[in-house]
Design a protein around this motif. Structure first.
Motif, PDB file in Angstrom:
ATOM      1  N   SER A  15       0.824  -1.222   0.000  1.00 22.01           N
ATOM      2  CA  SER A  15       0.000   0.000   0.000  1.00 22.01           C
ATOM      3  C   SER A  15       0.853   1.264   0.000  1.00 22.01           C
ATOM      4  O   SER A  15       0.460   2.295   0.549  1.00 22.01           O
ATOM      5  N   ILE A  16       2.024   1.177  -0.604  1.00 22.57           N
ATOM      6  CA  ILE A  16       2.886   2.343  -0.777  1.00 22.57           C
ATOM      7  C   ILE A  16       2.673   2.861  -2.195  1.00 22.57           C
ATOM      8  O   ILE A  16       2.860   2.126  -3.168  1.00 22.57           O
ATOM      9  N   GLY A  17       2.251   4.112  -2.300  1.00 21.77           N
ATOM     10  CA  GLY A  17       2.011   4.686  -3.613  1.00 21.77           C
ATOM     11  C   GLY A  17       3.296   4.768  -4.427  1.00 21.77           C
ATOM     12  O   GLY A  17       4.397   4.832  -3.875  1.00 21.77           O
ATOM     13  N   VAL A  18       3.157   4.757  -5.745  1.00 22.38           N
ATOM     14  CA  VAL A  18       4.304   4.872  -6.648  1.00 22.38           C
ATOM     15  C   VAL A  18       4.057   6.028  -7.611  1.00 22.38           C
ATOM     16  O   VAL A  18       3.016   6.081  -8.267  1.00 22.38           O
ATOM     17  N   VAL A  19       4.999   6.944  -7.661  1.00 26.45           N
ATOM     18  CA  VAL A  19       4.988   8.048  -8.629  1.00 26.45           C
ATOM     19  C   VAL A  19       6.291   7.954  -9.413  1.00 26.45           C
ATOM     20  O   VAL A  19       7.368   7.880  -8.819  1.00 26.45           O
ATOM     21  N   THR A  20       6.186   7.946 -10.754  1.00 25.75           N
ATOM     22  CA  THR A  20       7.394   7.713 -11.540  1.00 25.75           C
ATOM     23  C   THR A  20       7.377   8.443 -12.867  1.00 25.75           C
ATOM     24  O   THR A  20       6.326   8.618 -13.484  1.00 25.75           O
ATOM     25  N   CYS A  21       8.564   8.861 -13.288  1.00 28.16           N
ATOM     26  CA  CYS A  21       8.750   9.356 -14.648  1.00 28.16           C
ATOM     27  C   CYS A  21       9.429   8.288 -15.504  1.00 28.16           C
ATOM     28  O   CYS A  21       9.679   8.490 -16.686  1.00 28.16           O
ATOM     29  N   ASN A  22       9.719   7.150 -14.892  1.00 28.97           N
ATOM     30  CA  ASN A  22      10.352   6.016 -15.559  1.00 28.97           C
ATOM     31  C   ASN A  22       9.300   5.278 -16.395  1.00 28.97           C
ATOM     32  O   ASN A  22       8.355   4.717 -15.851  1.00 28.97           O
ATOM     33  N   LYS A  23       9.484   5.267 -17.719  1.00 27.02           N
ATOM     34  CA  LYS A  23       8.465   4.701 -18.622  1.00 27.02           C
ATOM     35  C   LYS A  23       8.546   3.181 -18.759  1.00 27.02           C
ATOM     36  O   LYS A  23       7.661   2.566 -19.367  1.00 27.02           O
ATOM     37  N   ILE A  24       9.580   2.579 -18.208  1.00 24.30           N
ATOM     38  CA  ILE A  24       9.815   1.155 -18.488  1.00 24.30           C
ATOM     39  C   ILE A  24       8.674   0.277 -18.002  1.00 24.30           C
ATOM     40  O   ILE A  24       8.220  -0.629 -18.705  1.00 24.30           O
ATOM     41  N   ALA A  25       8.165   0.552 -16.799  1.00 22.18           N
ATOM     42  CA  ALA A  25       7.118  -0.307 -16.236  1.00 22.18           C
ATOM     43  C   ALA A  25       5.841  -0.259 -17.059  1.00 22.18           C
ATOM     44  O   ALA A  25       5.247  -1.296 -17.380  1.00 22.18           O
ATOM     45  N   CYS A  26       5.409   0.945 -17.422  1.00 23.67           N
ATOM     46  CA  CYS A  26       4.137   1.080 -18.146  1.00 23.67           C
ATOM     47  C   CYS A  26       4.265   0.650 -19.604  1.00 23.67           C
ATOM     48  O   CYS A  26       3.251   0.428 -20.278  1.00 23.67           O
ATOM     49  N   ALA A  27       5.513   0.547 -20.114  1.00 22.33           N
ATOM     50  CA  ALA A  27       5.730   0.079 -21.486  1.00 22.33           C
ATOM     51  C   ALA A  27       6.221  -1.365 -21.509  1.00 22.33           C
ATOM     52  O   ALA A  27       6.597  -1.882 -22.559  1.00 22.33           O
ATOM     53  N   ASP A  28       6.194  -2.012 -20.355  1.00 19.69           N
ATOM     54  CA  ASP A  28       6.603  -3.410 -20.257  1.00 19.69           C
ATOM     55  C   ASP A  28       5.512  -4.296 -20.875  1.00 19.69           C
ATOM     56  O   ASP A  28       4.515  -3.811 -21.404  1.00 19.69           O
ATOM     57  N   ASP A  29       5.672  -5.613 -20.766  1.00 21.46           N
ATOM     58  CA  ASP A  29       4.634  -6.519 -21.240  1.00 21.46           C
ATOM     59  C   ASP A  29       3.286  -6.095 -20.682  1.00 21.46           C
ATOM     60  O   ASP A  29       3.176  -5.695 -19.511  1.00 21.46           O
TER      61      ASP A  29
ATOM     62  N   LEU B 120       3.080  18.022 -18.808  1.00 23.79           N
ATOM     63  CA  LEU B 120       1.785  18.259 -19.460  1.00 23.79           C
ATOM     64  C   LEU B 120       0.732  17.261 -18.967  1.00 23.79           C
ATOM     65  O   LEU B 120       1.036  16.084 -18.782  1.00 23.79           O
ATOM     66  N   PRO B 121      -0.515  17.707 -18.811  1.00 26.62           N
ATOM     67  CA  PRO B 121      -1.571  16.808 -18.302  1.00 26.62           C
ATOM     68  C   PRO B 121      -2.167  15.931 -19.395  1.00 26.62           C
ATOM     69  O   PRO B 121      -3.371  15.962 -19.661  1.00 26.62           O
ATOM     70  N   ILE B 122      -1.326  15.137 -20.025  1.00 26.61           N
ATOM     71  CA  ILE B 122      -1.773  14.329 -21.166  1.00 26.61           C
ATOM     72  C   ILE B 122      -2.492  13.070 -20.691  1.00 26.61           C
ATOM     73  O   ILE B 122      -3.626  12.788 -21.089  1.00 26.61           O
ATOM     74  N   ILE B 123      -1.849  12.294 -19.835  1.00 26.15           N
ATOM     75  CA  ILE B 123      -2.463  11.052 -19.354  1.00 26.15           C
ATOM     76  C   ILE B 123      -3.702  11.359 -18.520  1.00 26.15           C
ATOM     77  O   ILE B 123      -4.731  10.684 -18.653  1.00 26.15           O
TER      78      ILE B 123
ATOM     79  N   ASP C 273      11.981   5.609 -27.015  1.00 24.28           N
ATOM     80  CA  ASP C 273      11.300   6.409 -25.998  1.00 24.28           C
ATOM     81  C   ASP C 273       9.923   6.857 -26.483  1.00 24.28           C
ATOM     82  O   ASP C 273       8.933   6.778 -25.745  1.00 24.28           O
ATOM     83  N   VAL C 274       9.837   7.310 -27.730  1.00 20.97           N
ATOM     84  CA  VAL C 274       8.554   7.753 -28.282  1.00 20.97           C
ATOM     85  C   VAL C 274       7.610   6.556 -28.446  1.00 20.97           C
ATOM     86  O   VAL C 274       6.402   6.656 -28.199  1.00 20.97           O
ATOM     87  N   ALA C 275       8.153   5.419 -28.858  1.00 24.50           N
ATOM     88  CA  ALA C 275       7.333   4.215 -28.991  1.00 24.50           C
ATOM     89  C   ALA C 275       6.714   3.828 -27.655  1.00 24.50           C
ATOM     90  O   ALA C 275       5.543   3.423 -27.582  1.00 24.50           O
ATOM     91  N   ARG C 276       7.489   3.941 -26.590  1.00 25.56           N
ATOM     92  CA  ARG C 276       6.953   3.640 -25.267  1.00 25.56           C
ATOM     93  C   ARG C 276       5.815   4.599 -24.916  1.00 25.56           C
ATOM     94  O   ARG C 276       4.793   4.201 -24.341  1.00 25.56           O
ATOM     95  N   LYS C 277       5.982   5.861 -25.277  1.00 23.24           N
ATOM     96  CA  LYS C 277       4.963   6.855 -24.923  1.00 23.24           C
ATOM     97  C   LYS C 277       3.646   6.616 -25.665  1.00 23.24           C
ATOM     98  O   LYS C 277       2.570   6.666 -25.069  1.00 23.24           O
ATOM     99  N   ILE C 278       3.706   6.350 -26.969  1.00 21.03           N
ATOM    100  CA  ILE C 278       2.459   6.110 -27.701  1.00 21.03           C
ATOM    101  C   ILE C 278       1.834   4.792 -27.254  1.00 21.03           C
ATOM    102  O   ILE C 278       0.598   4.646 -27.239  1.00 21.03           O
ATOM    103  N   LEU C 279       2.675   3.826 -26.854  1.00 16.51           N
ATOM    104  CA  LEU C 279       2.155   2.573 -26.315  1.00 16.51           C
ATOM    105  C   LEU C 279       1.370   2.840 -25.036  1.00 16.51           C
ATOM    106  O   LEU C 279       0.276   2.291 -24.842  1.00 16.51           O
ATOM    107  N   ILE C 280       1.918   3.670 -24.169  1.00 17.27           N
ATOM    108  CA  ILE C 280       1.239   3.993 -22.908  1.00 17.27           C
ATOM    109  C   ILE C 280      -0.096   4.675 -23.181  1.00 17.27           C
ATOM    110  O   ILE C 280      -1.123   4.341 -22.566  1.00 17.27           O
ATOM    111  N   LEU C 281      -0.117   5.614 -24.120  1.00 15.22           N
ATOM    112  CA  LEU C 281      -1.375   6.294 -24.454  1.00 15.22           C
ATOM    113  C   LEU C 281      -2.391   5.320 -25.039  1.00 15.22           C
ATOM    114  O   LEU C 281      -3.593   5.420 -24.759  1.00 15.22           O
TER     115      LEU C 281
END
Length: 815
Positions: A571-585, A613-616, A678-686
């Motif tokens: 129950s520990i919150g996570v805040v990250t600018c690291n894209k690896i987790a959200c672009a993982d499998d 930017l408030p994109i997500i 890096d851009v591929a990870r970002k569009i994947l996340i969106l």
């Protein structure tokens, strides 16, 4: 007449005794006093320990006796002038000699009877009260010593004697009528039978002595002097924000005392409660503090919850089975076992289905009770009508207490929901119809966190504390710390948030401070910290078990991102600018979302796309409100936009990329940006946030980099390859100029497919005039079908990325 009682800490040593007598002297100016004192701090435990050893023929009791003797002799020598010491020392040594004889008798007989144990245990008060009385006389007080055994008469049930109030009242009345001293100093805890044998009044006995006397002399008030300034809203040693309760009712004081508030012992209130005599709880070491007034009907500001208390070392004893349903007498038989074993039931709860009954007891009694209950229900257990008793240990009880809780809705809900949000599991609850007490059983390891959560919820005027554990303090992390420090006052005053940085780590060192790190000095603290270890960082963070904990990842490291699930499970919150987790499998991405929902730990990563930017957030609001995303077009790399906006005939591609790296627009490894990963990870996340199950391998990546550049192993060889292939980059620029276009690295998602690649953008297109390191996103949805929803602004840089992380932290705080 007033009655004053001073506890063990108030008379622990000569210095404290003088402070005690200063209070007595001041109070005696306006009233005659009965002053009840405890044994010197810790002496009663020493007496009982020595007695136990002597009864077991362990001669190490002699060492303990020597310590007891030395403490009292030294106290006399320090408190009493040499010219007056002889008589006092003689009396004290006589008492000590009797005590030594009792120990020797127990040793010789290899037995410690309850009668002898009572006689030994009472010596601490007898010695302390005599020494204090003699010191009071030397200090000029009109004082006298009175042995409580001559006044308080009990039964001869040694170890658990009951008071004979009729005989005690007669003796106290005679004493008051004939006594001439302004101050009478009496030992607490000790009493005697009618035939003169010493007894004791049990736990809290000195308080009880004082309450009995106060009741029988119809005292104006009973003052309990201790080492804290009254009864607190919670244990101040555990909850730093706790504060004294100015006015409290007898019932509230009894509830808080029962549930662990050590200031007074519940039975002591009863004699004064019946007479309506006020109780003042005061601090010997800060006598001018107001303290706590205990009366029948408190006035002034009256919160529904008056205090939060707890008891540790609890065991839950549960009896359950279908054979209990509708069968009269099961509860009676169950509870009789506790009576027969002389075991106190601290709390009890029973399911309405009658299929189970659960009680809380002191953990020390659990094993014996388990055996006894299984024996009592042996037949039902053998027939499988009832399960063998279940015992859970290492638990604690948290209790909300307040006379007015009944008239306020939602208190139970607030209590349980606030604990649940912080992963404090509740094993059992109990709430009487009077609603003066709401109790919850939790793990002992969660006590500190639980108390702080509830205190924040009910007493701190909604000032919410957030505790940050930050890894990565480079450009982004450093800016984040700067922003937190700068905004602390604003967050306190405007948003009612108190943000503390508990831990920091870089790749070399890490530092922890449970009270919060000094942000004026964080660099030096970190430099002097211990060796960095992500596993140890996680372990320390979870072991601290602090409420509202948030792990902040400012790195681009895969290993760190793999730890998110462990934080969320706690129950520990996570805040990250690291894209690896959200672009993982996708399975791992979805697992993090599931863990966040299950354990209530927020998982926020706004800065994964578009920095600050408030994109997500905007995309999530569209989807949550029922809109459907059909197409996304975006320039999502601030670093690539910076590079192609600055790359012209007057500068080499190599130099522009180097500049972007030096100014912090690229990842530490710029190839991550220029390769399009890096851009591929970002569009994947969106795409995933839009509801599509895509993998990174599904993103079509049309790289503009030569194969040699893509295959380099380090930054030096990468930059060397940029010089080698300078002509190919110049050709890209020339072709765009020829077509009156600008080069932009574009990400696109449409009809479930995504791609990234360098494109020539014609004049008039929304992307054409995108300057500097700005990002832009175009959302085409059901609601924005003709004209897209556009988000545009700075999409790279340490300041804006840090501000995005900061915004996510604040978003958690406002939930």
């Amino acid at each position: 007449m007033n009655v004053l009682k001073f506890g063990g800490t108030s008379v622990a040593n000569p210095e404290n005794i003088q402070k005690t007598l200063s209070v007595v002297s001041k109070t005696a100016e306006n009233s005659k006093l009965l002053v009840v004192v405890s044994a010197f701090g810790g002496v009663t435990d020493l007496l009982l320990n020595a007695a136990d050893l002597a009864g077991k023929r362990d001669d190490s009791y002699r060492t303990i006796f020597q310590e007891i003797e030395t403490r009292h002799i030294n106290a006399v020598k320090e408190l009493i002038p040499v010219a007056n010491q002889s008589a006092v020392l003689s009396a004290v040594k006589t008492r000590l000699n009797r005590l030594e004889t009792l120990f020797e008798g127990a040793f010789m007989l290899s037995e410690l009877s309850p009668k002898t144990a009572d006689l030994i245990a009472g010596h601490g008060e007898l010695l302390s009260s005599f020494i204090i009385a003699e010191t009071a006389k030397i200090n000029g007080l009109n004082a006298a010593f009175k042995d409580s055994r001559e006044l308080v008469i009990t039964s001869n049930a040694y170890g658990k004697a009951s008071v004979d109030f009729k005989e005690t009242a007669k003796r106290v009345s005679n004493f008051v009528a004939t006594n001439k001293a302004q101050v009478n100093i009496l030992p607490g805890f000790v009493a005697s039978t009618l035939d003169g044998n010493t007894t004791t009044l049990g736990r809290g006995g000195s308080d009880y002595t004082a309450a009995i006397l106060a009741s029988l002399v119809n005292a104006t008030e009973l003052q309990i002097w201790t080492d804290v300034s009254g009864m607190y809203t919670a244990n101040p040693r555990v909850v730093k924000q706790a504060f004294p309760i100015a006015h409290i009712s007898y019932r509230e004081a009894m509830e808080l005392s029962h549930f662990g508030a050590k200031v007074i012992y519940p039975p002591t209130i009863q004699p004064v409660l019946e007479k309506g005599i006020p109780i003042w709880i005061k601090n010997t070491f800060s006598p001018d503090d107001i303290g706590t007034l205990v009366t029948d009907k408190p006035n002034g500001k009256n919160r529904p919850v008056k205090g939060i208390s707890h008891i540790e070392n609890i065991a839950l004893i549960t009896l359950e089975g279908s054979g209990m349903i509708g069968i009269p007498g099961v509860s009676k038989r169950f509870l009789e076992v506790f009576y027969q074993k002389n075991t106190n039931v601290i709390m009890i709860t029973q399911a309405s289905s009658e299929q189970s009954i659960c009680v809380g007891v002191d953990q020390a009694d659990a094993d014996a009770i388990e055996i006894a209950i299984n024996e009592a229900f042996e037949l039902e257990i053998m027939r499988k009508h009832i399960e063998p008793v279940q015992v859970e240990k290492d638990l604690a009880i948290l209790a909300l207490v307040g006379d007015r809780m009944k008239s306020h809705q939602g208190l139970s809900g607030k209590m349980f929901s606030s604990l649940g949000k912080n992963n404090v599991n509740i094993r059992a609850i109990a709430q009487g119809a009077s609603e003066k007490n709401i109790s919850a059983v939790i793990a002992k390891t969660d006590v500190k966190k639980g108390l702080n959560i509830l205190h924040e919820e009910f007493f701190e005027d909604r000032l919410k504390q957030l505790n940050l554990f930050i890894t990565g303090v480079g450009n982004v992390g450093g800016k984040l710390l700067e922003q937190i420090k700068q905004q602390q006052s604003y967050l306190n005053e405007k948003l009612r948030l108190n943000i503390r940085v508990i831990a920091l780590s870089n790749s070399r060192t890490m530092v922890f401070d449970e009270k919060g790190l000094d942000l004026d000095n964080w660099e030096q603290l970190l430099a002097n910290g211990e060796k960095a270890d992500p596993e140890a960082f996680l372990k320390r963070t979870t072991e601290l078990n602090i409420r509202n904990s948030i792990f902040v990842d400012n790195t681009a490291t895969e290993f760190i991102s793999r730890k998110y699930s462990d934080y969320l499970r706690n129950s520990i919150g996570v805040v990250t600018c690291n894209k690896i987790a959200c672009a993982d499998d996708y399975e791992n991405y979805e697992d993090l979302q599931r863990l966040s929902r299950k354990y209530g730990g927020s998982f926020l990563y706004e800065t994964n796309v578009g920095a600050g930017l408030p994109i997500i957030d905007t995309l999530n609001n569209l989807v949550a409100s029922g809109d459907e995303v059909h197409k996304i077009q975006a320039v999502l790399s601030g670093s690539l936009n910076f590079v192609f906006n600055n790359f012209d005939e007057n500068s080499s591609f190599h130099d522009v990329v180097k500049q972007a790296q030096e100014e912090g627009y690229t990842e530490p490894d710029p190839k991550i940006d220029l390769s399009g990963v890096d851009v591929a990870r970002k569009i994947l996340i969106l795409a995933r946030e839009s509801g599509y199950q895509l993998e990174l391998s599904d993103i079509e990546n049309e790289s503009f980099l030569p194969e040699e550049s893509l295959n380099t192993k380090d930054n030096d060889s990468f930059f060397a390859s940029l010089k080698t292939h300078a002509s190919s980059f110049n050709d890209l620029l020339a072709n765009a100029k020829k077509n009156n276009c600008r080069l932009k690295y574009v990400a696109q998602f449409e009809e479930g497919k995504a791609s990234v690649g360098l494109q020539q953008i014609p004049e008039g297109h929304p992307f054409y005039n995108l300057e500097g390191s700005d990002n832009i996103v175009l959302f085409y949805t059901n609601r924005y079908s003709q004209q897209p929803l556009i988000i545009k602004g700075a999409g790279a840089g340490a300041d804006v990325t840090a501000s995005g992380i900061f915004a996510d932290i604040i978003r958690i705080g406002k939930n």
